[in-house]
Write a protein that holds these residues in place. Structure first.
Motif, mmCIF file in Angstrom:
data_model
loop_
_atom_site.group_PDB
_atom_site.id
_atom_site.type_symbol
_atom_site.label_atom_id
_atom_site.label_comp_id
_atom_site.label_asym_id
_atom_site.label_seq_id
_atom_site.Cartn_x
_atom_site.Cartn_y
_atom_site.Cartn_z
ATOM 1 N N UNK A 149 0.826 -1.206 0.000
ATOM 2 C CA UNK A 149 0.000 0.000 0.000
ATOM 3 C C UNK A 149 0.861 1.258 0.000
ATOM 4 N N UNK A 150 1.974 1.218 0.730
ATOM 5 C CA UNK A 150 2.874 2.379 0.764
ATOM 6 C C UNK A 150 3.469 2.658 -0.610
ATOM 7 N N UNK A 151 3.839 1.597 -1.320
ATOM 8 C CA UNK A 151 4.401 1.779 -2.663
ATOM 9 C C UNK A 151 3.322 2.159 -3.667
ATOM 10 N N UNK A 152 2.083 1.724 -3.410
ATOM 11 C CA UNK A 152 0.983 2.154 -4.272
ATOM 12 C C UNK A 152 0.760 3.659 -4.135
ATOM 13 N N UNK A 153 0.934 4.183 -2.911
ATOM 14 C CA UNK A 153 0.777 5.616 -2.683
ATOM 15 C C UNK A 153 1.968 6.413 -3.206
ATOM 16 N N UNK A 154 3.176 5.864 -3.033
ATOM 17 C CA UNK A 154 4.388 6.572 -3.493
ATOM 18 C C UNK A 154 5.444 5.540 -3.856
ATOM 19 N N UNK A 155 5.628 5.345 -5.141
ATOM 20 C CA UNK A 155 6.554 4.322 -5.619
ATOM 21 C C UNK A 155 8.006 4.776 -5.460
ATOM 22 N N UNK A 156 8.916 3.798 -5.471
ATOM 23 C CA UNK A 156 10.339 4.103 -5.464
ATOM 24 C C UNK A 156 10.893 4.488 -4.109
ATOM 25 N N UNK A 157 10.457 3.811 -3.027
ATOM 26 C CA UNK A 157 10.947 4.132 -1.688
ATOM 27 C C UNK A 157 12.138 3.262 -1.294
ATOM 28 N N UNK A 158 12.975 3.810 -0.450
ATOM 29 C CA UNK A 158 14.149 3.092 0.032
ATOM 30 C C UNK A 158 13.781 2.195 1.208
ATOM 31 N N UNK A 159 14.723 1.322 1.591
ATOM 32 C CA UNK A 159 14.507 0.451 2.749
ATOM 33 C C UNK A 159 14.268 1.281 4.006
ATOM 34 N N UNK A 160 15.025 2.360 4.191
ATOM 35 C CA UNK A 160 14.867 3.198 5.372
ATOM 36 C C UNK A 160 13.467 3.789 5.439
#
Length: 252
Positions: free
Chosen positions: A18-29
């Motif tokens: 869901x987090x990547x659906x809201x904002x793609x391309x996130x780092x592990x941190x």
């Protein structure tokens, strides 16, 4: 298919998707901050999602960025869920800033997708570059014409809907192209972006990766359109049948 349903069974993994659906391309941190668990715990959950191909990664310097890959999930919906429902399942899961001249450095993509297709490298290259082939599997267009290095997609009433101009080709392995949407009409300022196809042959099939860059605000729905187009491409290459994975008709 079992790996997909296993990956979706855990609420922590659904939170990551869901987090990547809201904002793609996130780092592990960035993803670690979403869950009340250790960095190692988040890495294990990401590993399950990567193994199920629901997340793909791209390394940029010291950082690795994670992208939602909704294509396998869409395939699961089409294969196992929609046939069991009376109404089609809702598919909720989903300007160029500088002139492209020669080789343009790739920034971090806004989203990525991957799918395995049972076909030859030659067949996939032809499907991605031939105008008639594009018209056969694109989910919404009725025809496609090639003018030089541009593919022009037309609606059933012969209006131009999309123009994709190839800016760099590495035969049979990589296509870089602009993405110019015209579906809003001439009165709306053109806001172009760009995308890359990467073909990796693997014995009797190919891994196709799509990366989309410089997506203007308000065009996030393009990702859903790509899911449908890639599903049509896979079906067309593997079965020879034209299937348009169009949007569900609005209820009266």
């Amino acid at each position: 298919m079992d790996m997909i349903f296993k990956a979706l069974a855990d609420p922590a993994r659904r939170t990551l998707l869901n987090a990547l659906h809201q904002r793609d391309g996130q780092s592990l941190q960035e993803l670690t901050e979403l869950l009340e668990m250790t960095r190692f715990g988040v890495m294990k959950h990401l590993g399950v999602l990567i193994e199920a191909r629901l997340i793909v990664t791209r390394k940029d310097g010291r950082f690795k960025y994670h992208y939602l890959n909704a294509v396998p999930l869409q395939e699961a919906i089409d294969r196992w869920i929609e046939p069991l429902l009376v109404q089609p399942a809702a598919r909720a899961v989903i300007s160029l800033k500088t002139q492209l001249e020669g080789t343009t450095p790739m920034s971090k993509p806004d989203f990525m997708m991957q799918t395995y297709i049972h076909c030859t490298q030659d067949a996939l290259w032809h499907a991605l570059t031939d105008a008639d082939a594009n018209a056969a599997y694109n989910f919404v267009v009725s025809s496609c014409e090639r003018e030089g290095n541009a593919l022009i997609y037309k609606t059933p009433d012969d209006n131009t809907m999309l123009i994709c101009t190839e800016t760099q080709l590495t035969p049979k392995t990589r296509i870089e192209s602009t993405f110019e949407p015209h579906w809003a009409g001439p009165e709306v300022p053109l806001q172009a972006s760009r995308f890359v196809y990467i073909i990796e042959p693997q014995v009797d099939h190919c891994l196709l990766t799509l990366e989309h860059y410089d997506l203007p605000a308000g065009q996030e729905g393009i990702a859903d359109g790509w899911q449908r187009t890639l599903a049509g491409l896979k079906t067309w290459l593997e079965t020879g049948k034209t299937v348009k994975f169009s949007y569900p008709a609005a209820e009266a």
